[in-house]
Write a protein that holds these residues in place. Structure first.
Motif, PDB file in Angstrom:
ATOM      1  N   CYS A 144     -10.414 -80.027 -30.249  1.00 51.11           N
ATOM      2  CA  CYS A 144      -9.019 -79.588 -30.194  1.00 51.11           C
ATOM      3  C   CYS A 144      -8.249 -80.375 -31.251  1.00 51.11           C
ATOM      4  CB  CYS A 144      -8.477 -79.873 -28.795  1.00 51.11           C
ATOM      5  SG  CYS A 144      -6.692 -80.045 -28.744  1.00 51.11           S
ATOM      6  N   PRO A 145      -7.424 -79.698 -32.064  1.00 49.45           N
ATOM      7  CA  PRO A 145      -6.692 -80.426 -33.113  1.00 49.45           C
ATOM      8  C   PRO A 145      -5.742 -81.490 -32.569  1.00 49.45           C
ATOM      9  CG  PRO A 145      -5.977 -78.115 -32.983  1.00 49.45           C
ATOM     10  CD  PRO A 145      -7.179 -78.253 -32.109  1.00 49.45           C
ATOM     11  N   GLN A 146      -5.346 -81.356 -31.316  1.00 49.82           N
ATOM     12  CA  GLN A 146      -4.455 -82.367 -30.719  1.00 49.82           C
ATOM     13  C   GLN A 146      -5.232 -83.465 -30.012  1.00 49.82           C
ATOM     14  OE1 GLN A 146      -1.220 -82.322 -31.338  1.00 49.82           O
ATOM     15  NE2 GLN A 146      -1.586 -80.439 -32.491  1.00 49.82           N
TER      16      GLN A 146
ATOM     17  N   ILE B  99     -11.010 -81.078 -23.657  1.00 48.93           N
ATOM     18  CA  ILE B  99     -10.808 -79.947 -22.733  1.00 48.93           C
ATOM     19  C   ILE B  99     -11.813 -79.980 -21.568  1.00 48.93           C
ATOM     20  CG2 ILE B  99     -10.730 -77.422 -22.569  1.00 48.93           C
ATOM     21  CD1 ILE B  99      -9.919 -77.506 -25.633  1.00 48.93           C
TER      22      ILE B  99
ATOM     23  N   CYS C 135      -1.696 -80.979 -25.176  1.00 44.18           N
ATOM     24  CA  CYS C 135      -1.880 -79.581 -25.604  1.00 44.18           C
ATOM     25  C   CYS C 135      -0.566 -79.000 -26.140  1.00 44.18           C
ATOM     26  CB  CYS C 135      -2.385 -78.738 -24.423  1.00 44.18           C
ATOM     27  SG  CYS C 135      -2.483 -76.988 -24.836  1.00 44.18           S
ATOM     28  N   MET C 136      -0.633 -78.411 -27.354  1.00 43.25           N
ATOM     29  CA  MET C 136       0.552 -77.806 -27.975  1.00 43.25           C
ATOM     30  C   MET C 136       0.514 -76.287 -27.865  1.00 43.25           C
ATOM     31  SD  MET C 136       2.217 -80.401 -29.066  1.00 43.25           S
ATOM     32  CE  MET C 136       3.354 -79.878 -30.324  1.00 43.25           C
ATOM     33  N   ASN C 137      -0.422 -75.796 -27.084  1.00 41.78           N
ATOM     34  CA  ASN C 137      -0.527 -74.347 -26.847  1.00 41.78           C
ATOM     35  C   ASN C 137      -0.799 -73.559 -28.138  1.00 41.78           C
ATOM     36  OD1 ASN C 137      -0.587 -72.126 -25.296  1.00 41.78           O
ATOM     37  ND2 ASN C 137       1.592 -72.055 -24.798  1.00 41.78           N
ATOM     38  N   CYS C 138      -1.585 -74.120 -29.055  1.00 42.97           N
ATOM     39  CA  CYS C 138      -1.838 -73.423 -30.324  1.00 42.97           C
ATOM     40  C   CYS C 138      -2.803 -72.248 -30.136  1.00 42.97           C
ATOM     41  CB  CYS C 138      -2.411 -74.390 -31.359  1.00 42.97           C
ATOM     42  SG  CYS C 138      -4.113 -74.901 -31.001  1.00 42.97           S
ATOM     43  N   GLY C 139      -3.593 -72.281 -29.066  1.00 44.32           N
ATOM     44  CA  GLY C 139      -4.495 -71.164 -28.757  1.00 44.32           C
ATOM     45  C   GLY C 139      -5.814 -71.185 -29.504  1.00 44.32           C
ATOM     46  N   LYS C 140      -6.034 -72.180 -30.351  1.00 46.57           N
ATOM     47  CA  LYS C 140      -7.249 -72.207 -31.177  1.00 46.57           C
ATOM     48  C   LYS C 140      -8.535 -72.221 -30.333  1.00 46.57           C
ATOM     49  CE  LYS C 140      -9.474 -75.182 -34.613  1.00 46.57           C
ATOM     50  NZ  LYS C 140     -10.444 -75.934 -33.829  1.00 46.57           N
ATOM     51  N   CYS C 141      -8.444 -72.899 -29.198  1.00 43.17           N
ATOM     52  CA  CYS C 141      -9.642 -73.060 -28.365  1.00 43.17           C
ATOM     53  C   CYS C 141     -10.027 -71.781 -27.603  1.00 43.17           C
ATOM     54  CB  CYS C 141      -9.408 -74.173 -27.350  1.00 43.17           C
ATOM     55  SG  CYS C 141      -7.888 -73.920 -26.402  1.00 43.17           S
TER      56      CYS C 141
ATOM     57  N   PRO D  15      -5.014 -73.171 -22.403  1.00 37.66           N
ATOM     58  CA  PRO D  15      -3.696 -73.826 -22.377  1.00 37.66           C
ATOM     59  C   PRO D  15      -2.998 -73.673 -21.026  1.00 37.66           C
ATOM     60  CG  PRO D  15      -3.877 -72.311 -24.262  1.00 37.66           C
ATOM     61  CD  PRO D  15      -5.147 -72.187 -23.483  1.00 37.66           C
TER      62      PRO D  15
ATOM     63  N   LEU E 202      -4.616 -75.963 -18.596  1.00 34.58           N
ATOM     64  CA  LEU E 202      -4.267 -77.359 -18.903  1.00 34.58           C
ATOM     65  C   LEU E 202      -2.875 -77.702 -18.358  1.00 34.58           C
ATOM     66  CD1 LEU E 202      -5.726 -77.822 -22.509  1.00 34.58           C
ATOM     67  CD2 LEU E 202      -6.490 -78.981 -20.434  1.00 34.58           C
TER      68      LEU E 202
HETATM   69  S1  SF4 Z   1      -4.355 -74.635 -27.079  1.00 32.12           S
HETATM   70 FE1  SF4 Z   1      -6.419 -75.532 -27.075  1.00 32.12          FE
HETATM   71  S2  SF4 Z   1      -6.826 -76.177 -29.177  1.00 32.12           S
HETATM   72 FE2  SF4 Z   1      -4.614 -75.835 -28.997  1.00 32.12          FE
HETATM   73  S3  SF4 Z   1      -3.753 -77.839 -28.494  1.00 32.12           S
HETATM   74 FE3  SF4 Z   1      -4.136 -76.798 -26.537  1.00 32.12          FE
HETATM   75  S4  SF4 Z   1      -6.175 -77.441 -25.942  1.00 32.12           S
HETATM   76 FE4  SF4 Z   1      -5.970 -77.946 -28.114  1.00 32.12          FE
END
Ligand code: SF4
Ligand code: SF4
Length: 402
Positions: free
Chosen positions: A304-306, A310, A351-357, A368, A371
């Protein structure tokens, strides 16, 4: 060892396969000496199917397996490895990856070659890359022997993929909690009806069905009158299905290997009585009542970039809900909140809710969103109040940056 036959090629495969995704570790690296000994121990006791993939252990699993299969062990097993769609940028990557896999495995062919973790989307991508032509050419060149796929999508896509090619085998997630998840029982029966061998992954759901159990599940097993470990119950349940060919177990302790080998000898198809099946059914219901997030700990969503760990967040959250050890579990979460083990915090609040995962999760968990629930339960004042006490109790991590 019990062997079951692959319908389309007649291979007689051990019902217990060695999965190389959860090998023993020393720190963050594979404990090579121990892992090699364990793989050879299993082969010496009749295991003849070993499974790996590029992403396992950060790319090191295939290399380790290649080493383990020296000294005559290569000829005793069928190797299964995988082509991971998420590692491909264009069709030209496919032959390059296969070459590097064979090099790492120190072999000139993979006996079983699987498209990795397919779902509807990744199957479309692979079709766009004309993957079936690539597989046919690799077969003609003698670099792979049998083609198959592993799967983490929904039943409709599963059936479509089964019907799209003359596959020899497929690999699905299956255990007594997941009868109706992903391919599930319907997919297992469908694939078998089309004469595919079916390999099973996650028979213990990432270890959740073995080891320490929720109190209710423990009570049900205890009252059953059978002297069996939870792992034995879970594996027997999978092997009870005649459609199952091989069950892959990610074994990393010698005692586990020996126990699973013993179970594999007697866990014949349709060997469980209605009474035994009722026990498993009750245990499954108990788990389902308690488990909040169906995470298997596979780690495909990482990194995760943050910096959120997870699987660890979901694991602690599930533990919190399954076991009567709220304070202890909060303490473990506080360790992660402070980054005392890893050197950096890795908790849900980052978690910044970027959705990448999200697109990487084979369980289709809304990461997200879940989390947020973890944060609500575990990143609160009750956990934070424990932080100074725990900090004093913990030895300083060598990974900690001052
Ligand atoms: S949405 Fe997923 S990848 Fe993005 S910050 Fe949260 S846990 Fe990390
Ligand atoms: S959230 Fe999904 S991808 Fe991540 S570890 Fe859990 S099951 Fe695997």
């Amino acid at each position: 060892m019990q062997y079951r036959t692959v319908p389309k090629n007649g291979d007689k495969l051990s019902v217990l396969g060695f999965g190389c995704m959860r090998l023993p570790q020393k720190g963050r690296k594979i404990d090579q000496e121990r892992a090699i000994k364990q793989i050879r121990l299993a082969i010496d006791h009749g295991v003849n199917y070993v499974d790996t993939a590029v992403p396992y252990h950060g790319g090191e699993s295939e290399t380790l397996l290649g080493k383990a299969l020296q000294d005559g062990y290569r000829d005793k097993v069928k190797i299964a490895t995988k082509l991971s769609p998420f590692l491909l940028n264009n069709p030209e990557d496919m032959p390059k990856i296969l070459e590097s896999q064979l090099e790492k495995l120190q072999t000139d062919h993979s006996d079983y070659y699987l498209l990795h973790a397919l779902d509807g989307e990744s199957w479309k991508k692979m079709q766009g890359f004309e993957v079936l032509k690539f597989l046919d050419k690799a077969k003609a060149d003698g670099k792979i022997v049998n083609a198959g796929f592993s799967f983490h999508g929904g039943l409709r896509d599963f059936k479509e993929i089964v019907d799209a090619n003359d596959w020899v085998m497929c690999q699905i997630q299956y255990n007594f909690l997941d009868e109706n998840l992903q391919a599930g029982t319907a997919g297992l029966k469908y694939a078998a009806s089309k004469r595919l061998a079916v390999m099973i992954m996650e028979p213990l759901r990432g270890g959740v069905l073995a080891g320490k159990l929720p109190r209710e599940a423990k009570k049900i097993y205890g009252a059953s009158g059978y002297q069996r470990s939870p792992a034995e119950w879970a594996l027997r349940w999978v092997w009870n299905h005649p459609e199952v060919t091989v069950v892959l177990s990610g074994m990393n302790a010698e005692s586990q290997i020996m126990e699973n080998l013993k179970t594999a000898e007697t866990a014949l198809p349709n060997s469980m009585s209605p009474n035994e099946l009722a026990v498993v059914h009750k245990v499954a219901a108990a788990y389902k009542r308690l488990m909040k997030v169906p995470c298997t700990g596979c780690g495909y969503c990482m990194p995760c970039p943050q910096g959120v760990n997870i699987p660890n967040n979901f694991n602690i959250y599930n533990q919190y809900n399954m076991f009567d050890e709220k304070i202890k579990t909060r303490g473990i979460y506080a360790v992660m909140l402070m980054g005392l083990m890893s050197g950096e915090p890795a908790d849900a609040s980052l978690c910044m809710n970027c959705g990448k995962c999200v697109t990487h999760c084979p369980q289709h968990i809304d990461i997200p969103e879940e989390l947020k629930a973890v944060k609500g339960t575990l990143c609160n004042w009750q956990t934070k109040a424990m932080m100074p006490i725990i900090k004093r109790m913990m030895p300083k991590s060598p990974a900690k940056k001052d």
